[in-house]
Structure formats: structure tokens, C-alpha cells
Write an enzyme that holds these catalytic residues in place. Sequence first.
Site, mmCIF file in Angstrom:
data_model
loop_
_atom_site.group_PDB
_atom_site.id
_atom_site.type_symbol
_atom_site.label_atom_id
_atom_site.label_comp_id
_atom_site.label_asym_id
_atom_site.label_seq_id
_atom_site.Cartn_x
_atom_site.Cartn_y
_atom_site.Cartn_z
ATOM 1 C CG HIS A 1 5.115 -0.815 1.287
ATOM 2 N ND1 HIS A 1 6.214 -1.310 1.922
ATOM 3 C CD2 HIS A 1 4.385 -1.887 0.894
ATOM 4 C CE1 HIS A 1 6.174 -2.629 1.902
ATOM 5 N NE2 HIS A 1 5.073 -3.018 1.292
ATOM 6 C CG ASP B 1 -2.909 -4.691 -1.246
ATOM 7 O OD1 ASP B 1 -2.290 -4.505 -0.195
ATOM 8 O OD2 ASP B 1 -3.174 -5.826 -1.694
HETATM 9 C C1 SDX Z 1 0.606 -4.730 1.910
HETATM 10 O O1 SDX Z 1 4.700 -4.958 4.642
HETATM 11 C C2 SDX Z 1 4.469 -5.411 3.474
HETATM 12 O O2 SDX Z 1 5.374 -5.754 2.727
HETATM 13 C C3 SDX Z 1 3.011 -5.515 3.086
HETATM 14 C C4 SDX Z 1 2.785 -5.944 1.666
HETATM 15 C C5 SDX Z 1 3.204 -7.379 1.453
HETATM 16 O O3 SDX Z 1 3.523 -7.740 0.311
HETATM 17 O O4 SDX Z 1 3.104 -8.161 2.434
HETATM 18 O O5 SDX Z 1 3.511 -5.124 0.768
HETATM 19 C C6 SDX Z 1 1.295 -5.905 1.310
HETATM 20 O O6 SDX Z 1 0.075 -4.830 2.980
HETATM 21 C C7 SDX Z 1 0.624 -3.409 1.177
HETATM 22 C C8 SDX Z 1 -0.027 -2.264 2.005
HETATM 23 C C9 SDX Z 1 -1.538 -2.351 1.837
HETATM 24 N N1 SDX Z 1 -2.206 -1.417 2.750
HETATM 25 C C10 SDX Z 1 -2.800 -0.294 2.297
HETATM 26 O O7 SDX Z 1 -2.799 0.065 1.123
HETATM 27 C C11 SDX Z 1 -3.537 0.508 3.374
HETATM 28 C C12 SDX Z 1 -3.131 1.983 3.291
HETATM 29 N N2 SDX Z 1 -1.716 2.122 3.642
HETATM 30 C C13 SDX Z 1 -1.396 2.585 4.965
HETATM 31 O O8 SDX Z 1 -2.233 2.069 5.973
HETATM 32 C C14 SDX Z 1 0.098 2.553 5.280
HETATM 33 O O9 SDX Z 1 0.755 3.127 4.232
HETATM 34 C C15 SDX Z 1 0.771 1.226 5.590
HETATM 35 C C16 SDX Z 1 0.053 0.462 6.647
HETATM 36 C C17 SDX Z 1 0.875 0.399 4.357
HETATM 37 C C18 SDX Z 1 2.186 1.548 6.094
HETATM 38 O O10 SDX Z 1 2.016 2.222 7.259
HETATM 39 P P1 SDX Z 1 3.244 2.854 8.116
HETATM 40 O O11 SDX Z 1 4.546 2.508 7.493
HETATM 41 O O12 SDX Z 1 3.012 2.473 9.532
HETATM 42 O O13 SDX Z 1 3.041 4.408 7.862
HETATM 43 P P2 SDX Z 1 2.259 5.364 8.822
HETATM 44 O O14 SDX Z 1 0.851 4.852 9.012
HETATM 45 O O15 SDX Z 1 3.102 5.610 10.013
HETATM 46 O O16 SDX Z 1 2.164 6.685 7.926
HETATM 47 C C19 SDX Z 1 3.281 7.546 7.805
HETATM 48 C C20 SDX Z 1 2.687 8.860 7.295
HETATM 49 C C21 SDX Z 1 1.471 9.315 8.115
HETATM 50 O O17 SDX Z 1 1.373 10.739 7.958
HETATM 51 P P3 SDX Z 1 1.821 11.686 9.168
HETATM 52 O O18 SDX Z 1 0.979 11.276 10.357
HETATM 53 O O19 SDX Z 1 3.301 11.376 9.358
HETATM 54 O O20 SDX Z 1 1.535 13.064 8.631
HETATM 55 O O21 SDX Z 1 2.179 8.673 5.979
HETATM 56 C C22 SDX Z 1 0.764 8.826 5.982
HETATM 57 C C23 SDX Z 1 0.297 8.703 7.417
HETATM 58 O O22 SDX Z 1 -0.921 9.408 7.625
HETATM 59 N N3 SDX Z 1 0.207 7.738 5.183
HETATM 60 C C24 SDX Z 1 -0.868 7.845 4.407
HETATM 61 C C25 SDX Z 1 -1.030 6.582 3.819
HETATM 62 N N4 SDX Z 1 -0.086 5.748 4.264
HETATM 63 C C26 SDX Z 1 0.684 6.464 5.114
HETATM 64 N N5 SDX Z 1 -1.694 8.892 4.149
HETATM 65 C C27 SDX Z 1 -2.711 8.665 3.286
HETATM 66 N N6 SDX Z 1 -2.925 7.453 2.685
HETATM 67 C C28 SDX Z 1 -2.119 6.409 2.926
HETATM 68 N N7 SDX Z 1 -2.353 5.233 2.328
#
Ligand code: SDX
Length: 379
Positions: A262, A316
Amino acid sequence: TKPSCEYQPGLEGIPVAQSSISFVDGKNGILEYRGINIEELAQKSTFLETAYLLIWGKLPTKDELANFQDEITRHRRVKYHIRDMMKCFPESGHPMDALQTSAAALGLFYSRRALAKEEYIRDAVVRLLAKIPTMVAAFAQMRMGNDPVQPSDNLNYAANFLYMLTEKEPEPLEARIFDVCLMLHAEHTMNASTFSAMVTASTLTDPYAVVASAVGTLAGPLHGGANEEVLVMLEEIGSVENVRPYIEDCIENKKKIMGFGHRVYKVKDPRAKILQQLAERLFELTGHDEYYDIALEVEKVVTEKLGHKGIYANVDFYSGLVYRKLGIKPDLFTPMFAISRVAGWLAHWKEQLAVNRIFRPTQVYIGDRGIPYVAIEDR
Ligand code: SDX
């Protein structure tokens, strides 16, 4: 105009509004709607009361709530023109695309710009909250070759939706659990779909277009679409024994694990905790769910491997297990999220109207300059 700050991908950490609608403390896992914490609302409130709180900024009196509920009940039906339009949608279409199209179509019939501002806002709020569930249920029925189930006049908001979707009146506990799910998903500060709603609202377009923009944004798998992807993942894993190798493979191949991570929460999402409790209450009523065992193991392994990076279960991750037990098909999980988040989108639409300043950010230009045009013969 000279940029006032460095470019931040995804606007990470950039405040784009001043808002008093909801508050999140990502470090301590706190979520409050108008200052009231989500745990207390989930226990004591209802979705419509919470929607009123979010939009008008205070808990309604008994009369205010009764009037609001009555108005919404009276506006549940959708004009036959829209139902006829939905009959042309392909059965294979995703319900979020159907919802986005039909939400925009509501504007053709119901946009009331001529109304005085407060009346215009209330009219749009009532119609959108009342009709979005009807359209989701209608599409779900029509793609199975059924006629849409007419909304009931005496079931409450959550029970009426489940009735329109399944043609049978839900158990009171099922309706209550769904109502709590709606409260949990109603609002969450500057998430992508709410920001999309605000940008659209800032041009003073109609609220139906605002909701249509937000629905399109929520549909993405990185946002609301994740709840459907979680079920796909649990089915792919298939057993508790397969969890560890599956998760290790995802991490190995930098594949994002759906339902985790998140932008704001760096601990377990407080909504995930409540959804887990709801799931367990449902299992007592309807029998255990082997996917829950797999989900618990997934959460254990992901927390072990990625917890140090602040990656924990988000809203989610468990919501789909609750919806599935309520008889809702996986491709309808994100529409459930949309039905609820209409309240938050409209609260920010109303708040944005008061700001009345169109969103127009700037950029850091990294392209070429002064390039001559080359005739096609010479390219
Ligand atoms: C919702 O914003 C909100 O409030 C949204 C929400 C709402 O109520 O409206 O809460 C609802 O959308 C919840 C999120 C649902 N999405 C998912 O579950 C999809 C998987 N999650 C990721 O795509 C991600 O965590 C996000 C999109 C939710 C957040 O992305 P960020 O903040 O842009 O983080 P990032 O992609 O820059 O990741 C930072 C690091 C990375 O690693 P490095 O490259 O630094 O080594 O964390 C890792 C990412 O690879 N990472 C994950 C991960 N999420 C982040 N690695 C594995 N699995 C994951 N789910």
C-alpha cells in the site's frame, strides 16, 4: 511556470488537496471518517449513515437519516432506456466496464444543472447511491439471460442489493456483513480513483461523469481490481502446501502479490483485519472455506518475506472471500468496491466544488526542442 517541487512519480507524498473527509495514519494502521475511527463505525453505523457522514460532514439525526434512506429507496429504479441499453452489452463484458458506461449514461437522463447548488448536490448523491447498485445487479442478471430483478421497496440498502443480485432475500447476518463491507470501502483519502474523481470534478462537469471517471480508474488491478485478482491467485495456488513455493516464485520474478502492499499503510490495513473477522463470522454461518486456509498461509509467508519492506495485507486481500461466501461472483468484487466508493467520490466532488480551482499541474520537459519538420520523402 517554474515547478514548485521536484517531479514525484505517482505524485508520491505530494498533497493535492486540503480535505476533512477522512484521515489515514499508515504507520499505525489508523483510518477515520470525519474523525470517527473505522472500527467504531463498522460496529455501530450503517453504510447509508456513513455515506451521509462523509458527504455532509456530520452524523445525521434520526429524521435526516430516515429522509435520506426513504429518498434513496424511492430512486432505486433505473429508466428502462438504460436497462434496454444494457441489454446490448456483451455477456462477456467485464461488469466494471458495464458500470462505467451505464454510470455515464445516467447523466443523459438525470443531470440537473439548473437546480440550485445544494439541491443539485443532494439530487445527484441520492440518484447515484440509489441507482449504481441497481445497474450492477441488472447487468449481472442480464448476462445470465435473466430479466433484472426489480429493486425492493422495503429491504434496506445492503439487503436490497443482495436480493437484486441473487433473487433471494439474504439472511440478516449476511446483509449486515455486506453493509459493513460497504462501510469499509467507502472512502480512503487520496487514492487513485478519488483523485481521478477530483480532477474530473474540478472542471465543473456533471457528477455522473465524475463517477464514470472514478469507476474506470478503480477497475485497474493495482487499485480496486486487486480483490478479483486475489481469488485468481488463491485458486492458482490451490493448496496450503503450494503457498510458499508460489510466493517465492512471485518474489523471484518481481511479480506483485495481489492484496498486499500500500502506498500509505506500512502495517496491516485496519480494514483487512475487520474483513477477516467478517469472513470468520460468515464461515460460522455458511461453513468453512478452504481458500481461507490458503489465504492465511499466504499472509503468513508474505509477511515473513516482505514485512520488513512494509508490505502487509491490504483491504483487497480478504474482501473477496467475504463476497464469494455471499454468493457474489469474482468479477463482481470490484463493482462491490465501486458501489461503496461512490460515497467517498461524491464527498470529494462536493468538497472540490467549494475549492472551485481546476487541476492543472505542470511537468518537467525532457524532450527535444527546435526540431525541423522533414518532408515524408526525406524520412
Ligand atoms: C487499494 O490508495 C489507496 O488508498 C487504495 C485503496 C483504497 O482504499 O482506495 O487502499 C485500495 O487499491 C489497495 C491496493 C490494492 N492493490 C493491490 O493489492 C495490488 C498489489 N499492490 C501493489 O501494486 C502496490 O503495493 C500498490 C500499488 C498498492 C502500492 O504501490 P506503490 O506505493 O507505488 O509501491 P511500489 O510499487 O513503488 O513498490 C515499492 C516496493 C517495490 O519493491 P522495490 O522495487 O523497491 O524492491 O515494494 C514492492 C515493489 O516491488 N511491492 C510489492 C508489492 N507492492 C509493492 N512486492 C510484491 N507484492 C506487492 N504487492
